[in-house]
Design a protein around this motif. Structure first.
Motif, PDB file in Angstrom:
ATOM      1  N   VAL A  58       0.869  -1.187   0.000  1.00  0.00           N
ATOM      2  CA  VAL A  58       0.000   0.000   0.000  1.00  0.00           C
ATOM      3  C   VAL A  58       0.900   1.229   0.000  1.00  0.00           C
ATOM      4  O   VAL A  58       1.745   1.388   0.889  1.00  0.00           O
ATOM      5  N   TYR A  59       0.739   2.060  -1.030  1.00  0.00           N
ATOM      6  CA  TYR A  59       1.531   3.288  -1.150  1.00  0.00           C
ATOM      7  C   TYR A  59       0.611   4.481  -0.888  1.00  0.00           C
ATOM      8  O   TYR A  59      -0.482   4.573  -1.456  1.00  0.00           O
ATOM      9  N   VAL A  60       1.068   5.397  -0.021  1.00  0.00           N
ATOM     10  CA  VAL A  60       0.294   6.622   0.254  1.00  0.00           C
ATOM     11  C   VAL A  60       1.183   7.825  -0.081  1.00  0.00           C
ATOM     12  O   VAL A  60       2.304   7.926   0.424  1.00  0.00           O
ATOM     13  N   HIS A  61       0.681   8.704  -0.934  1.00  0.00           N
ATOM     14  CA  HIS A  61       1.498   9.839  -1.385  1.00  0.00           C
ATOM     15  C   HIS A  61       1.125  11.123  -0.653  1.00  0.00           C
ATOM     16  O   HIS A  61      -0.018  11.569  -0.722  1.00  0.00           O
ATOM     17  N   TRP A  62       2.135  11.705   0.027  1.00  0.00           N
ATOM     18  CA  TRP A  62       1.955  13.020   0.661  1.00  0.00           C
ATOM     19  C   TRP A  62       2.602  14.046  -0.274  1.00  0.00           C
ATOM     20  O   TRP A  62       3.828  14.058  -0.435  1.00  0.00           O
ATOM     21  N   PRO A  63       1.783  14.917  -0.883  1.00  0.00           N
ATOM     22  CA  PRO A  63       2.293  15.668  -2.040  1.00  0.00           C
ATOM     23  C   PRO A  63       2.888  17.039  -1.715  1.00  0.00           C
ATOM     24  O   PRO A  63       2.922  17.901  -2.604  1.00  0.00           O
ATOM     25  N   PHE A  64       3.318  17.234  -0.475  1.00  0.00           N
ATOM     26  CA  PHE A  64       3.793  18.577  -0.096  1.00  0.00           C
ATOM     27  C   PHE A  64       5.258  18.555   0.336  1.00  0.00           C
ATOM     28  O   PHE A  64       5.732  17.590   0.941  1.00  0.00           O
TER      29      PHE A  64
END
Ligand SMILES: C[S@@+](CC[C@H](N)C(=O)[O-])C[C@H]1O[C@@H](n2cnc3c(N)ncnc32)[C@H](O)[C@@H]1O
Ligand code: SF4
Length: 397
Positions: free
Chosen positions: A23-29
């Motif tokens: 499971v990949y979770v992207h934090w875009p900041f």
């Protein structure tokens, strides 16, 4: 969520088994945009409503669970962007949402990417309590001049502090360096790498600087104001990287990733072994198999647009495309040849419904770009890795 640390050598290598489900979770900041980076990362000077994003992540996780069906998670990766800008409560809430959606066994690898400039002891402790058991630090260089050139917000002293803290706090730790910088000699890079190995735990990611279209470095490069090593020099730097890391017990297990045997990133192996993974958050990619059909998912990249989309309809997916057998075979080949363990040829044949072209394979074997490991595995040699894209293109036809 309680996630216990992974026992040493839990992943014995080579382990050609189940590619797993990540499971990949992207934090875009990010706090600032690095001039070489074309990842989906954005600077928000007015701050970020983390609670709203958490609710968005939770909704999208529930939606991906619908698409994937019940699965056992083998790894979780919080990537970015700069996930170490997230509050520990945010990380905890995201991990809880994942544990509520799929079966998450105790002890699986849970990685968070961190930038040395955003590292605080309290936050690291908070991530650890939330269930993170592996941290990947963006060190990038071990001299201040090159860190400034790369536009990084930390200096070497800050990187060292972050490494120490990471080693104290987490059972597993890796850090990244970027090489093939302008004017970098093999001697200078080897010395820097030797120093890095001295600080490393059991995993290092070593990336060649790539000039990506649309970045400030691209403009400078095009204007002749930034010169990176030519192909021959880059190949020498790559070879020195392989030799130095292997001699110090951290051989490459993938093009850019090095580990002591048993300390490979379980999550990354899932990508390269062409397993399934759910991609959550702005701009995340996923691969999900249902009833024998494999789908590629992509979500909206712009963070606030992604959030509005999730709030309106439950997910930020902009594309969910079924991959046909040729597309799956190409992806399996591309990923498998990145790995030192190589491509599982039988699996490739069963996906593609045919054998690899014997004439092309023979040509590449004779050129010394690929080699067979018994009947079932095919891998790139060191010289083949340097021209990996060409090897893949040749075999895929
Ligand atoms: C996108 S970053 C995310 C993690 C974190 N923000 C960081 O900077 O380390 C992941 C890795 O990709 C590397 N990277 C991004 N753009 C690159 C490029 N053009 N060439 C080589 N490495 C690059 C980063 O430096 C970092 O090691
Ligand atoms: S901190 Fe990492 S993700 Fe952010 S801009 Fe720099 S390299 Fe890209």
């Amino acid at each position: 969520m309680t996630i216990h640390s992974q026992p040493d050598n839990a992943l014995a290598f080579p382990d050609f088994g189940d590619p797993g489900f990540g499971v990949y979770v992207h934090w875009p900041f990010c706090a600032a945009k690095c001039p070489y980076c074309d990842f989906n990362s954005h600077v928000r000077l007015k701050g970020i409503d983390e609670e709203r994003f958490v609710a968005g992540f939770a909704r999208e996780i529930a939606c991906m669970r619908e698409l994937s069906g019940p699965r056992e998670v083998t790894s979780i990766f919080l990537g970015g962007g700069t996930p170490s800008l997230m509050k520990p409560q945010t990380v905890e809430a995201v991990l809880s949402a994942i544990a509520g959606a799929w079966h998450v066994p105790d002890g699986i690898e849970v990685t968070l990417e961190a930038n040395p400039s955003s590292v605080e002891a309290e936050r690291f402790q908070g991530y650890r309590s939330a269930g993170v058991n592996r941290v990947s630090l963006g060190v990038q260089a071990l001299n201040d001049k090159d860190l400034r050139f790369l536009g990084r917000l930390h200096d070497v002293a800050g990187a060292m502090k972050a490494i120490d803290l990471a080693r104290e706090t987490f059972p597993r730790m890796s850090f990244d360096l970027i090489y093939a910088r302008p004017d970098q000699t093999v001697d200078a890079w080897t010395a820097e790498l030797e120093e890095a190995i001295g600080y490393a735990a059991d995993h290092l990611s070593l990336y060649q600087l790539t000039i990506e279209e649309g970045t400030p470095f691209y403009g400078l490069h095009k204007a002749g104001k930034l010169k990176v090593p030519d192909n021959d020099q880059a190949a020498l730097l790559y070879e020195a990287t392989q030799e130095t890391t292997a001699a110090r017990g951290l051989p490459a297990y993938e093009v850019s990733n090095h580990a002591r045997p048993g300390a490979e990133s379980r999550h990354n192996l899932t990508y390269w072994r062409y397993g399934d993974y759910a991609g959550i958050g702005p701009g995340a990619h996923g691969r999900l198999t249902r009833a024998g059909h494999k789908f590629a998912t992509v979500t909206e990249t712009h963070p606030e647009t992604w959030l509005e989309r999730v709030e309106a309809r439950g997910d930020g997916i902009t594309e969910s495309v079924e991959l046909d057998t040729e597309e799956q075979a190409d992806e399996l080949l591309l990923m498998g040849l990145r790995l030192r363990e190589g491509l599982d040829v039988r699996r490739w044949q069963s996906v593609a419904g045919r054998t690899l072209d014997p004439a092309r394979e023979d040509f590449l074997l004779r050129q010394g770009f690929i080699e067979r490991l018994g009947n079932d595995r095919l891998r790139c040699t060191s010289s083949g890795m340097i021209v990996l894209d060409a090897v893949v293109a040749d075999l895929a036809l």
